[in-house]
Write a protein that holds these residues in place. Structure first.
Motif, PDB file in Angstrom:
ATOM      1  N   ALA A  14       0.830  -1.210   0.000  1.00 43.36           N
ATOM      2  CA  ALA A  14       0.000   0.000   0.000  1.00 43.36           C
ATOM      3  C   ALA A  14       0.864   1.259   0.000  1.00 43.36           C
ATOM      4  CB  ALA A  14      -0.940  -0.003   1.203  1.00 43.36           C
ATOM      5  N   VAL A  15       1.977   1.230   0.754  1.00 44.55           N
ATOM      6  CA  VAL A  15       2.881   2.376   0.774  1.00 44.55           C
ATOM      7  C   VAL A  15       3.612   2.500  -0.557  1.00 44.55           C
ATOM      8  CG1 VAL A  15       4.944   3.359   1.871  1.00 44.55           C
ATOM      9  CG2 VAL A  15       3.161   2.308   3.274  1.00 44.55           C
ATOM     10  N   GLY A  16       4.078   1.383  -1.090  1.00 48.14           N
ATOM     11  CA  GLY A  16       4.774   1.415  -2.373  1.00 48.14           C
ATOM     12  C   GLY A  16       3.895   1.887  -3.510  1.00 48.14           C
ATOM     13  N   ALA A  17       2.601   1.636  -3.407  1.00 46.93           N
ATOM     14  CA  ALA A  17       1.661   2.070  -4.438  1.00 46.93           C
ATOM     15  C   ALA A  17       1.175   3.499  -4.217  1.00 46.93           C
ATOM     16  CB  ALA A  17       0.460   1.132  -4.467  1.00 46.93           C
ATOM     17  N   ASN A  18       1.682   4.170  -3.162  1.00 45.12           N
ATOM     18  CA  ASN A  18       1.298   5.545  -2.822  1.00 45.12           C
ATOM     19  C   ASN A  18      -0.181   5.674  -2.454  1.00 45.12           C
ATOM     20  OD1 ASN A  18       3.908   6.676  -3.292  1.00 45.12           O
ATOM     21  ND2 ASN A  18       3.504   6.641  -5.495  1.00 45.12           N
ATOM     22  N   ALA A  19      -0.792   4.565  -2.035  1.00 45.30           N
ATOM     23  CA  ALA A  19      -2.169   4.633  -1.540  1.00 45.30           C
ATOM     24  C   ALA A  19      -2.189   5.069  -0.087  1.00 45.30           C
ATOM     25  CB  ALA A  19      -2.849   3.268  -1.680  1.00 45.30           C
TER      26      ALA A  19
ATOM     27  N   ILE B 291      11.592  -4.100  -4.339  1.00 44.58           N
ATOM     28  CA  ILE B 291      11.584  -5.379  -5.058  1.00 44.58           C
ATOM     29  C   ILE B 291      11.129  -5.151  -6.491  1.00 44.58           C
ATOM     30  CG2 ILE B 291      10.521  -7.663  -5.201  1.00 44.58           C
ATOM     31  CD1 ILE B 291      10.354  -7.682  -2.172  1.00 44.58           C
ATOM     32  N   THR B 292       9.985  -4.489  -6.646  1.00 44.31           N
ATOM     33  CA  THR B 292       9.464  -4.114  -7.960  1.00 44.31           C
ATOM     34  C   THR B 292       8.547  -2.924  -7.759  1.00 44.31           C
ATOM     35  OG1 THR B 292       8.427  -4.970  -9.985  1.00 44.31           O
ATOM     36  CG2 THR B 292       7.397  -5.567  -7.903  1.00 44.31           C
ATOM     37  N   LYS B 293       8.260  -2.194  -8.828  1.00 40.54           N
ATOM     38  CA  LYS B 293       7.419  -1.000  -8.723  1.00 40.54           C
ATOM     39  C   LYS B 293       5.955  -1.428  -8.646  1.00 40.54           C
ATOM     40  CE  LYS B 293       6.403   3.405 -10.967  1.00 40.54           C
ATOM     41  NZ  LYS B 293       6.522   4.150  -9.709  1.00 40.54           N
ATOM     42  N   LEU B 294       5.257  -0.890  -7.652  1.00 39.57           N
ATOM     43  CA  LEU B 294       3.860  -1.227  -7.451  1.00 39.57           C
ATOM     44  C   LEU B 294       2.979   0.002  -7.667  1.00 39.57           C
ATOM     45  CD1 LEU B 294       4.103  -3.396  -4.193  1.00 39.57           C
ATOM     46  CD2 LEU B 294       3.765  -4.228  -6.527  1.00 39.57           C
ATOM     47  N   ASN B 295       1.761  -0.250  -8.175  1.00 39.23           N
ATOM     48  CA  ASN B 295       0.716   0.762  -8.195  1.00 39.23           C
ATOM     49  C   ASN B 295      -0.503   0.157  -7.498  1.00 39.23           C
ATOM     50  OD1 ASN B 295      -0.619  -0.912 -10.024  1.00 39.23           O
ATOM     51  ND2 ASN B 295       0.097   0.219 -11.813  1.00 39.23           N
ATOM     52  N   PRO B 296      -1.579   0.901  -7.292  1.00 43.64           N
ATOM     53  CA  PRO B 296      -2.708   0.337  -6.548  1.00 43.64           C
ATOM     54  C   PRO B 296      -3.275  -0.950  -7.137  1.00 43.64           C
ATOM     55  CG  PRO B 296      -2.918   2.709  -6.622  1.00 43.64           C
ATOM     56  CD  PRO B 296      -1.747   2.360  -7.494  1.00 43.64           C
ATOM     57  N   MET B 297      -3.293  -1.096  -8.453  1.00 43.58           N
ATOM     58  CA  MET B 297      -3.815  -2.329  -9.044  1.00 43.58           C
ATOM     59  C   MET B 297      -2.920  -3.523  -8.704  1.00 43.58           C
ATOM     60  SD  MET B 297      -4.618   0.457 -11.021  1.00 43.58           S
ATOM     61  CE  MET B 297      -3.776   0.566 -12.604  1.00 43.58           C
ATOM     62  N   ARG B 298      -1.617  -3.346  -8.863  1.00 44.61           N
ATOM     63  CA  ARG B 298      -0.691  -4.449  -8.567  1.00 44.61           C
ATOM     64  C   ARG B 298      -0.689  -4.771  -7.075  1.00 44.61           C
ATOM     65  NH1 ARG B 298       3.719  -0.948 -11.647  1.00 44.61           N
ATOM     66  NH2 ARG B 298       2.749  -0.939 -13.712  1.00 44.61           N
TER      67      ARG B 298
ATOM     68  N   ILE C 212       4.445 -10.419  -4.485  1.00 41.94           N
ATOM     69  CA  ILE C 212       5.125  -9.260  -5.073  1.00 41.94           C
ATOM     70  C   ILE C 212       6.067  -9.709  -6.187  1.00 41.94           C
ATOM     71  CG2 ILE C 212       6.757  -7.397  -4.599  1.00 41.94           C
ATOM     72  CD1 ILE C 212       5.552  -7.236  -1.783  1.00 41.94           C
ATOM     73  N   PHE C 213       6.823 -10.773  -5.936  1.00 42.07           N
ATOM     74  CA  PHE C 213       7.689 -11.304  -6.990  1.00 42.07           C
ATOM     75  C   PHE C 213       6.862 -11.776  -8.188  1.00 42.07           C
ATOM     76  CE2 PHE C 213      10.964 -12.187  -3.571  1.00 42.07           C
ATOM     77  CZ  PHE C 213      11.876 -11.281  -4.068  1.00 42.07           C
ATOM     78  N   GLY C 214       5.716 -12.417  -7.919  1.00 46.89           N
ATOM     79  CA  GLY C 214       4.864 -12.886  -9.015  1.00 46.89           C
ATOM     80  C   GLY C 214       4.385 -11.751  -9.883  1.00 46.89           C
ATOM     81  N   VAL C 215       3.966 -10.647  -9.253  1.00 49.21           N
ATOM     82  CA  VAL C 215       3.531  -9.474 -10.010  1.00 49.21           C
ATOM     83  C   VAL C 215       4.682  -8.917 -10.837  1.00 49.21           C
ATOM     84  CG1 VAL C 215       2.878  -7.047  -9.713  1.00 49.21           C
ATOM     85  CG2 VAL C 215       1.619  -8.824  -8.505  1.00 49.21           C
ATOM     86  N   GLY C 216       5.876  -8.820 -10.235  1.00 49.01           N
ATOM     87  CA  GLY C 216       7.018  -8.276 -10.953  1.00 49.01           C
ATOM     88  C   GLY C 216       7.457  -9.142 -12.114  1.00 49.01           C
TER      89      GLY C 216
END
Length: 494
Positions: free
Chosen positions: A94-99, A384-391, A423-427
């Motif tokens: 949630a923090v990485g996605a800026n939510a 680890i990888t860049k996240l947004n709210p969807m990811r 998170i790794f799976g999404v990346g």
């Protein structure tokens, strides 16, 4: 008396500005250096307060009172380390996605973790973690107390070390390793239930892989049916309520199994029924809410991020509540076992957790999160990888859904491994998807295409290798440390 010229005054002011700037930089540097010391000081103060509380309740005029005080301090130390390491898996995305801001994430997590531990943490825990050690092999109460003290010490030290190097590890596996190592040192290899250990070793692979596959599958669905549709807002109005319903239903079943199960007896079938009902109501309620929220939004990805932000924040809070209900036992389980053994002179497979012991676990996790959690939250959320709210939403949903699937199949899994694996799976899915849609080149352009694919590595390999290595060695490292601590305790007190 001669007056200073304007040029001289200007030079003096510039010199003063530079000096003040240097002083300001020195103050900032001092604050930066002292910040870790402040956290360490507050943590030590909390452990001292816990020791004083235990002394008031148990008394220090006898050996048993001293043992309870020492165990309480170790339990507080373990709880602090759980908060510093484990909670990052819930709030990091949630923090990485800026939510959520870092401060907002820490506040929500601290409240939800404490509420989960105190309201649904349960009053009974297994003292021999997950049946790792046969209680009859350590029938001597004194030996058992030393074994639990060694398990607490080693598991807390290992999680502390993992936090320091920036590796999210399973605190459950740390406790398991600690109990196993102390059991081996106390009664030999025959005391270990190796079938249970085999199942735990299997979970090292099952947990992250299953979490990663489920998260990648949801991200593929969102990309296909929402993000890459011509009318993104219309697609979101159609599918986001369904995803919210799945999220709500999954978390309802998850909380029923991992939290409410501690208070009311709920089997898997009833938990799934609760999940279906909550999911249906949530789906029905999300439809008008999403229509109002999306009214007037532009047809672009930024609008989609806003639509997924609130469900992501809610899911992060629910994950923290469930984590507090479930993993507080990692800190207070061995402590409760020691208190029971000292007070009643017997070893029990299950013991009641005194209220003061549960409070130590709840507040210790919150203190650890506030004081030391940001480092792991940043690492999990953005490094680890860049996240947004969807990811990030896919990660949170996968974490809850994987636990449900694993429970239905009777597979032991780690919530830490699931979340980080998701998170790794999404990346890795994004890497595959991006490489697949890069235009193929031949001739002179082929070298540029290969370089572009190499450049678009969306998962940091160094973090991947560090985390996997930490996962693999958690149980043996904690076991080795626990065995050494146990042997040291026995040498001192025999």
């Amino acid at each position: 008396m001669p007056q200073d010229s304007p040029d001289t005054s200007t030079r003096q002011w510039k010199t003063l500005d530079k000096d003040l700037g240097r002083i300001g930089q020195l103050e900032l540097a001092a604050q930066y250096v002292s910040r870790p010391m402040v956290g360490l000081g507050v943590a030590l103060a909390f452990m001292v307060i816990v020791g004083l509380l235990a002394a008031l309740l148990a008394g220090v005029g006898s050996t048993s009172g001293i043992i309870i005080v020492a165990a309480a301090v170790l339990g507080a130390y373990m709880a602090i380390n759980i908060g510093a390491n484990d909670v990052a898996n819930n709030m990091g995305p949630a923090v990485g996605a800026n939510a959520l801001t870092m401060g907002g994430a820490i506040l929500i997590a601290a409240l939800c973790e404490s509420a989960g531990a105190l309201l649904a943490g349960g009053d009974v825990v297994s003292t021999i973690s997950k049946g790792i050690i046969d209680p009859s092999s350590v029938a001597d109460t004194r030996i058992f107390v030393w074994a639990m003290m060694a398990a607490l010490t080693s598991s807390a030290l290992w999680v502390n070390l993992a936090t320091w190097i920036g590796a999210p590890v399973s605190t459950t596996h740390s406790v398991v390793g600690g109990v196993m190592g102390a059991g081996i040192a106390a009664a030999g290899f025959g005391a270990v239930n190796w079938s249970s250990m085999g199942a735990i070793a299997l979970s090292w692979v099952i947990s992250p892989v299953l979490g990663g596959v489920i998260a990648a599958a949801f991200l593929a669905f969102i990309k296909t049916y929402i993000i890459y549709r011509e009318d993104k807002i219309a697609a979101a109005r159609r599918w986001v309520p369904a995803l919210v319903g799945i999220m709500a239903g999954t978390f309802a079943a998850y909380l029923a199994l991992k939290g409410l199960k501690q208070v009311v007896e709920i089997d898997l079938g009833n938990a799934l029924m609760i999940g279906v009902l909550v999911g249906a109501f949530s789906y029905a309620g999300a439809i008008p809410f999403l229509r109002r929220q999306s009214a007037g939004m532009e047809n672009r990805n930024k609008s989609l991020k806003a639509l997924f932000a609130l469900p992501l924040v809610i899911s992060a809070g629910l994950l923290s509540f469930a984590h507090g209900a479930n993993d507080v036992a990692n800190a207070v389980g061995p402590l409760a076992a020691i208190v029971h053994s000292v007070n009643f002179g017997e070893i029990a497979g299950k013991v009641e957790i005194p209220t003061w012991v549960m409070i130590i676990g709840a507040f210790g996790i919150s203190f650890g999160l506030v004081l030391f959690g940001p480092k792991l939250i940043r690492m999990v959320g953005s490094q680890i990888t860049k996240l947004n709210p969807m990811r990030a939403f896919c990660v949170a949903l996968s974490a809850a859904l994987t636990v449900i699937v694993a429970s239905a199949l009777g597979l032991p899994v780690s919530s830490t491994h699931i979340a980080v694996g998701a998170i790794f799976g999404v990346g890795f899915f994004r890497e595959w998807y991006t490489a697949r849609h890069l235009p193929s080149q031949s001739g002179p352009g082929k070298k540029l295409a290969v370089e572009e694919r190499r450049r678009r590595k969306l998962v940091r390999r160094s973090h991947f290798l560090t985390i996997v290595a930490a996962w693999v060695i958690t149980v043996p490292a904690a076991a080795a440390m626990s065995a050494l601590v146990f042997l040291l305790l026995r040498a001192i007190f025999v």
